[in-house]
Design a protein around this motif. Structure first.
Motif, PDB file in Angstrom:
ATOM      1  N   LEU A  34       8.988  11.295  -6.283  1.00 57.78           N
ATOM      2  CA  LEU A  34       7.838  12.181  -6.064  1.00 57.78           C
ATOM      3  C   LEU A  34       6.536  11.477  -6.440  1.00 57.78           C
ATOM      4  CD1 LEU A  34       6.867  14.994  -5.247  1.00 57.78           C
ATOM      5  CD2 LEU A  34       7.160  15.685  -7.614  1.00 57.78           C
ATOM      6  N   GLY A  35       6.555  10.770  -7.566  1.00 59.28           N
ATOM      7  CA  GLY A  35       5.372  10.024  -7.982  1.00 59.28           C
ATOM      8  C   GLY A  35       4.998   8.938  -6.983  1.00 59.28           C
ATOM      9  N   GLY A  36       6.004   8.236  -6.452  1.00 54.70           N
ATOM     10  CA  GLY A  36       5.750   7.198  -5.442  1.00 54.70           C
ATOM     11  C   GLY A  36       5.173   7.787  -4.164  1.00 54.70           C
ATOM     12  N   ALA A  37       5.662   8.959  -3.790  1.00 53.14           N
ATOM     13  CA  ALA A  37       5.146   9.614  -2.580  1.00 53.14           C
ATOM     14  C   ALA A  37       3.684  10.022  -2.764  1.00 53.14           C
ATOM     15  CB  ALA A  37       6.002  10.836  -2.243  1.00 53.14           C
ATOM     16  N   VAL A  38       3.367  10.556  -3.924  1.00 51.78           N
ATOM     17  CA  VAL A  38       1.981  10.961  -4.203  1.00 51.78           C
ATOM     18  C   VAL A  38       1.074   9.731  -4.217  1.00 51.78           C
ATOM     19  CG1 VAL A  38       0.444  11.935  -5.954  1.00 51.78           C
ATOM     20  CG2 VAL A  38       2.593  13.066  -5.421  1.00 51.78           C
ATOM     21  N   LYS A  39       1.533   8.651  -4.830  1.00 51.02           N
ATOM     22  CA  LYS A  39       0.743   7.421  -4.885  1.00 51.02           C
ATOM     23  C   LYS A  39       0.506   6.863  -3.480  1.00 51.02           C
ATOM     24  CE  LYS A  39       1.345   4.393  -8.215  1.00 51.02           C
ATOM     25  NZ  LYS A  39       1.942   3.326  -9.049  1.00 51.02           N
ATOM     26  N   GLY A  40       1.554   6.871  -2.648  1.00 48.99           N
ATOM     27  CA  GLY A  40       1.417   6.399  -1.269  1.00 48.99           C
ATOM     28  C   GLY A  40       0.450   7.258  -0.468  1.00 48.99           C
ATOM     29  N   PHE A  41       0.519   8.563  -0.685  1.00 48.96           N
ATOM     30  CA  PHE A  41      -0.383   9.479   0.013  1.00 48.96           C
ATOM     31  C   PHE A  41      -1.834   9.207  -0.371  1.00 48.96           C
ATOM     32  CE2 PHE A  41      -2.676  13.551   0.181  1.00 48.96           C
ATOM     33  CZ  PHE A  41      -2.551  13.819   1.528  1.00 48.96           C
ATOM     34  N   LYS A  42      -2.088   9.035  -1.671  1.00 48.34           N
ATOM     35  CA  LYS A  42      -3.453   8.756  -2.127  1.00 48.34           C
ATOM     36  C   LYS A  42      -3.965   7.443  -1.574  1.00 48.34           C
ATOM     37  CE  LYS A  42      -3.448  11.336  -6.468  1.00 48.34           C
ATOM     38  NZ  LYS A  42      -3.546  11.237  -7.929  1.00 48.34           N
ATOM     39  N   LYS A  43      -3.098   6.430  -1.528  1.00 55.09           N
ATOM     40  CA  LYS A  43      -3.487   5.122  -0.992  1.00 55.09           C
ATOM     41  C   LYS A  43      -3.842   5.231   0.493  1.00 55.09           C
ATOM     42  CE  LYS A  43      -1.816   0.410  -0.411  1.00 55.09           C
ATOM     43  NZ  LYS A  43      -0.662  -0.489  -0.566  1.00 55.09           N
ATOM     44  N   ALA A  44      -3.024   5.977   1.238  1.00 53.41           N
ATOM     45  CA  ALA A  44      -3.290   6.161   2.665  1.00 53.41           C
ATOM     46  C   ALA A  44      -4.600   6.902   2.891  1.00 53.41           C
ATOM     47  CB  ALA A  44      -2.136   6.918   3.322  1.00 53.41           C
ATOM     48  N   MET A  45      -4.884   7.909   2.065  1.00 56.18           N
ATOM     49  CA  MET A  45      -6.133   8.646   2.204  1.00 56.18           C
ATOM     50  C   MET A  45      -7.327   7.754   1.893  1.00 56.18           C
ATOM     51  SD  MET A  45      -5.395  11.564   3.336  1.00 56.18           S
ATOM     52  CE  MET A  45      -6.932  12.424   3.120  1.00 56.18           C
ATOM     53  N   LYS A  46      -7.191   6.897   0.884  1.00 56.52           N
ATOM     54  CA  LYS A  46      -8.271   5.994   0.517  1.00 56.52           C
ATOM     55  C   LYS A  46      -8.533   4.992   1.649  1.00 56.52           C
ATOM     56  CE  LYS A  46      -8.660   4.768  -3.757  1.00 56.52           C
ATOM     57  NZ  LYS A  46      -8.449   4.141  -5.065  1.00 56.52           N
ATOM     58  N   GLU A  47      -7.453   4.456   2.255  1.00 55.51           N
ATOM     59  CA  GLU A  47      -7.599   3.504   3.356  1.00 55.51           C
ATOM     60  C   GLU A  47      -8.229   4.180   4.574  1.00 55.51           C
ATOM     61  OE1 GLU A  47      -3.711   1.931   3.959  1.00 55.51           O
ATOM     62  OE2 GLU A  47      -3.821   0.626   2.204  1.00 55.51           O
ATOM     63  N   GLU A  48      -7.819   5.416   4.849  1.00 55.70           N
ATOM     64  CA  GLU A  48      -8.390   6.158   5.980  1.00 55.70           C
ATOM     65  C   GLU A  48      -9.875   6.390   5.762  1.00 55.70           C
ATOM     66  OE1 GLU A  48      -8.633   8.013   9.604  1.00 55.70           O
ATOM     67  OE2 GLU A  48      -6.925   6.966   8.771  1.00 55.70           O
ATOM     68  N   SER A  49     -10.245   6.738   4.541  1.00 52.67           N
ATOM     69  CA  SER A  49     -11.647   6.953   4.207  1.00 52.67           C
ATOM     70  C   SER A  49     -12.442   5.669   4.390  1.00 52.67           C
ATOM     71  CB  SER A  49     -11.751   7.459   2.776  1.00 52.67           C
ATOM     72  OG  SER A  49     -13.037   7.296   2.275  1.00 52.67           O
ATOM     73  N   ALA A  50     -11.878   4.546   3.957  1.00 50.95           N
ATOM     74  CA  ALA A  50     -12.560   3.257   4.095  1.00 50.95           C
ATOM     75  C   ALA A  50     -12.705   2.887   5.569  1.00 50.95           C
ATOM     76  CB  ALA A  50     -11.792   2.172   3.350  1.00 50.95           C
ATOM     77  N   THR A  51     -11.696   3.185   6.377  1.00 56.01           N
ATOM     78  CA  THR A  51     -11.752   2.888   7.814  1.00 56.01           C
ATOM     79  C   THR A  51     -12.843   3.712   8.479  1.00 56.01           C
ATOM     80  OG1 THR A  51      -9.392   2.411   7.818  1.00 56.01           O
ATOM     81  CG2 THR A  51     -10.408   2.848   9.943  1.00 56.01           C
ATOM     82  N   GLU A  52     -12.933   4.991   8.133  1.00 62.20           N
ATOM     83  CA  GLU A  52     -13.967   5.846   8.720  1.00 62.20           C
ATOM     84  C   GLU A  52     -15.351   5.345   8.333  1.00 62.20           C
ATOM     85  OE1 GLU A  52     -13.143   9.814   7.492  1.00 62.20           O
ATOM     86  OE2 GLU A  52     -11.365   9.995   8.752  1.00 62.20           O
ATOM     87  N   THR A  53     -15.523   4.919   7.101  1.00 61.61           N
ATOM     88  CA  THR A  53     -16.807   4.403   6.648  1.00 61.61           C
ATOM     89  C   THR A  53     -17.164   3.142   7.413  1.00 61.61           C
ATOM     90  OG1 THR A  53     -16.396   5.302   4.452  1.00 61.61           O
ATOM     91  CG2 THR A  53     -18.096   3.626   4.631  1.00 61.61           C
ATOM     92  N   THR A  54     -16.194   2.260   7.619  1.00 60.49           N
ATOM     93  CA  THR A  54     -16.429   1.025   8.365  1.00 60.49           C
ATOM     94  C   THR A  54     -16.813   1.342   9.802  1.00 60.49           C
ATOM     95  OG1 THR A  54     -14.818  -0.105   6.978  1.00 60.49           O
ATOM     96  CG2 THR A  54     -15.410  -1.166   9.033  1.00 60.49           C
ATOM     97  N   ASP A  55     -16.119   2.303  10.421  1.00 62.62           N
ATOM     98  CA  ASP A  55     -16.437   2.689  11.792  1.00 62.62           C
ATOM     99  C   ASP A  55     -17.858   3.243  11.884  1.00 62.62           C
ATOM    100  OD1 ASP A  55     -13.934   1.903  12.589  1.00 62.62           O
ATOM    101  OD2 ASP A  55     -13.089   3.936  12.628  1.00 62.62           O
TER     102      ASP A  55
END
Length: 84
Positions: A34-55
């Motif tokens: 469960l902890g790994g899933a939450v960590k992966g989710f947060k990482k994906a959200m952070k990467e998505e946010s960074a991609t949107e900012t770059t775009d």
């Protein structure tokens, strides 16, 4: 009175039953998963946010370059007409 009408002793009893049914090893693995899933989710959200900012930055840069090109083109046209 505890959380939502449940006393501390009721929570302890329920936790004890869960430990007896599943065992501590399974619960530990479940908690780690469960902890790994939450960590992966947060990482994906952070990467998505960074991609949107770059775009957004790319769009702003493209608009700036386009405006600069239009300005340069407008300035060149009168000079071209004077030389003719």
């Amino acid at each position: 009175m505890g959380i939502g009408g449940i006393s501390i002793w009721q929570l302890v009893i329920v936790l004890g039953i869960i430990i007896l049914l599943f065992g501590t090893k399974k619960l530990r693995n479940l908690g780690g998963d469960l902890g790994g899933a939450v960590k992966g989710f947060k990482k994906a959200m952070k990467e998505e946010s960074a991609t949107e900012t770059t775009d957004e930055k790319k769009i702003e840069q493209d608009a700036t370059f386009k405006a600069a090109d239009e300005t340069a083109t407008k300035q060149q046209k009168p000079n071209d007409q004077q030389q003719s």
